[in-house]
Design an enzyme around this catalytic site. Structure first.
Site, PDB file in Angstrom:
ATOM      1  N   HIS A  74       0.808  -1.210   0.000  1.00  0.00           N
ATOM      2  CA  HIS A  74       0.000   0.000   0.000  1.00  0.00           C
ATOM      3  C   HIS A  74       0.848   1.271   0.000  1.00  0.00           C
ATOM      4  O   HIS A  74       0.616   2.196  -0.782  1.00  0.00           O
ATOM      5  CB  HIS A  74      -0.928  -0.019   1.212  1.00  0.00           C
ATOM      6  CG  HIS A  74      -2.045   0.970   1.169  1.00  0.00           C
ATOM      7  ND1 HIS A  74      -1.914   2.269   1.616  1.00  0.00           N
ATOM      8  CD2 HIS A  74      -3.329   0.855   0.744  1.00  0.00           C
ATOM      9  CE1 HIS A  74      -3.059   2.913   1.470  1.00  0.00           C
ATOM     10  NE2 HIS A  74      -3.943   2.073   0.946  1.00  0.00           N
ATOM     11  N   ASN A  95     -13.867   4.748   1.998  1.00  0.00           N
ATOM     12  CA  ASN A  95     -14.410   4.010   0.855  1.00  0.00           C
ATOM     13  C   ASN A  95     -15.722   3.294   1.162  1.00  0.00           C
ATOM     14  O   ASN A  95     -15.989   2.220   0.633  1.00  0.00           O
ATOM     15  CB  ASN A  95     -13.392   2.968   0.372  1.00  0.00           C
ATOM     16  CG  ASN A  95     -12.087   3.587  -0.051  1.00  0.00           C
ATOM     17  OD1 ASN A  95     -12.039   4.733  -0.460  1.00  0.00           O
ATOM     18  ND2 ASN A  95     -11.018   2.817   0.061  1.00  0.00           N
ATOM     19  N   SER A 124      -7.524   6.070  -1.064  1.00  0.00           N
ATOM     20  CA  SER A 124      -6.083   5.909  -0.854  1.00  0.00           C
ATOM     21  C   SER A 124      -5.292   6.378  -2.063  1.00  0.00           C
ATOM     22  O   SER A 124      -4.176   6.893  -1.924  1.00  0.00           O
ATOM     23  CB  SER A 124      -5.742   4.439  -0.585  1.00  0.00           C
ATOM     24  OG  SER A 124      -6.126   4.052   0.698  1.00  0.00           O
TER      25      SER A 124
END
Length: 483
Positions: A276, A372, A461
């Site tokens: 990530h 989200n 993100s």
């Protein structure tokens, strides 16, 4: 959890309790999941031995694979095999094991799971009252084991494993004495990074030429690059799961970073399946015109890698430590491509410190994803005052919702009055962590064959680092701007 009505717990009904902690005076209520058990061990060997033994307890089984893999947190989450409440006798038997450092039921808040550790953090209202803090610690057999390096009025308290009360209850009790600005448990928080899928091909967010059927819905980066491609003195801290330090498209743009989990320099990911942070870093400042991969939004600015989590698991203490470290080591922009369902006072304290005293008093720019969940409520810390709250758009320039025409129906960008702006957040090409893909890249002609890249990073993100990169370009031109 240990039952009994004290601060931090109230009766919600017959045989049912509500746990809470204080967020600057406001109670945040948590739902205890008695079917999910969080355990933290002293070391990886203890964790592995436990996992080999747990099969003998027929009523328990691992919950999620991501929480079973070895990591420096040495944690595991178990669930009851039949979905029922885990018997208290099993809880107490496990708690008595010498290898168990922390054990508690998971807590749930608006669908996000967390687990309280054996530690909590307090901020004194008056440092002269430290003797009263020490008296409270002695009364409850707690240990004052650490003091915040940069804020001497913040102390960390550790509860004994055989305490009559759990950490949530003790933190609330301490707060109710009136001695503290805040007193809050440390939590491990799951699914905080909220990214979606992997692999696809074009940087439509920077220059949309109709790759996905629509045109000109992008951030107009080429017009910005005619003014500046960034200044190497401007540093963006990526507070995340770490950044692959040897990545061919990132290495030249990295400055010294920090591993907030172990407290040492570095900032690399701690496991092969934690891409990530590397995904985020590429969107911010991957090198441009180097005949490799992609270009970041601010390709001449620098990235400060801060590792605060592994996979989908982060510790609240490591997040606050990472932000503090970034603020005190020259970060101009702090990118937070993660979101929590609720607010935490110790994290708000760190964010406020970055906003108010970073950059020699001009304030760091803190950028965070709205979440989200397809919800009309902006998640935290994006909801914190003065943080730039970023939502995600799809190819058509509209908010990414579960019904957006992009084929991804499993998520939508949070929105609402707390939102600051939006940016591209679907199928974003970016740098990837090599170990994340192993030897099996996608065979699709639309996906990268190069294992160092992915074409399907998404979510708020992915939107957030677009905005962090633009902030870095602005500060490259006007470094005296306040946050």
């Amino acid at each position: 959890m240990i039952f009994g009505n004290v601060a931090g717990m109230t009766k919600a009904g017959v045989g049912e309790e509500e746990f809470f902690y204080y967020n600057y005076g406001e109670k945040v209520f948590l739902r205890e999941r008695k079917d999910l058990l969080f355990i933290r061990f002293f070391n990886e060997e203890d964790r592995r031995e436990f996992m080999s033994d747990v099969t003998s307890i027929s009523s328990l089984q691992p919950w999620k694979e991501a929480f079973v893999k070895g990591n420096e947190f040495n944690t595991v989450v178990l669930k009851s095999a039949n979905g029922a409440e885990i018997p208290r006798e099993i809880y107490y038997d496990l708690r008595r094991q010498e290898r168990v450092r922390t054990i508690s039921c998971l807590m749930e808040y608006q669908g996000q799971f967390s687990a309280a550790t054996e530690e909590f953090v307090v901020k004194m209202r008056r440092l002269s009252d430290r003797h009263r803090l020490e008296g409270l610690a002695d009364q409850f057999h707690c240990e004052l084991f650490q003091r915040e390096e940069f804020e001497p009025d913040i102390f960390f308290v550790r509860c004994p494993n055989d305490s009559e009360y759990d950490t949530i209850q003790l933190a609330a009790f301490f707060y109710e004495t009136g001695l503290f600005d805040f007193s809050a448990p440390d939590f491990f928080i799951f699914d905080a990074f909220q990214s979606n899928d992997t692999y696809y091909a074009y940087q439509w967010g920077l220059k949309n030429t109709g790759q996905y059927g629509t045109f000109m819905k992008d951030i107009k980066i080429e017009a910005a690059w005619e003014i500046t491609q960034g200044d190497e003195d401007i540093v963006v801290a990526v507070v995340d799961s770490g950044v692959e330090l040897t990545h061919l498209d990132l290495a030249a743009n990295l400055v010294s970073g920090y591993n907030a989990i172990s407290g040492v320099s570095g900032g690399a990911p701690l496991s092969d399946d934690s891409p990530h942070g590397t995904n985020v870093a590429g969107i911010v400042a991957a090198k441009k015109d180097n005949n490799a991969g992609i270009s970041g939004v601010a390709p001449n600015c620098k990235i400060m890698p801060i590792c605060v989590g592994i996979g989908s698991q982060v510790s609240l203490t490591t997040v606050t430590s990472g932000i503090n470290w970034a603020k005190n080591h020259g970060a101009d922009v702090i990118n937070c491509s993660w979101s929590f369902a609720q607010a935490y006072p110790q994290l708000s304290n760190s964010v406020y410190g970055a906003l108010s005293s970073g950059r020699n008093g001009k304030g760091c720019v803190v950028v965070a994803g709205s979440g989200n969940d397809n919800s009309p409520y902006v998640s935290y810390p994006a909801s914190f005052s003065s943080v730039v709250a970023v939502g995600a758009i799809s190819f058509d320039g509209m908010r990414k919702s579960i019904s957006s025409p992009d084929g991804e129906t499993n998520w939508g960008s949070n929105y609402g009055s707390g939102l600051t702006m939006v940016a591209p957040g679907v199928r974003i090409p970016t740098t990837d962590q090599l170990g994340n893909k192993g030897a099996n890249p996608s065979s699709s002609v639309n996906d990268y064959e190069d294992l160092d890249y992915t074409g399907r990073f998404g979510g708020t993100s992915a939107a957030t680092p677009h905005v962090a990169g633009v902030a870095a370009l602005m500060l490259s031109m006007y470094p005296d701007l306040t946050q």
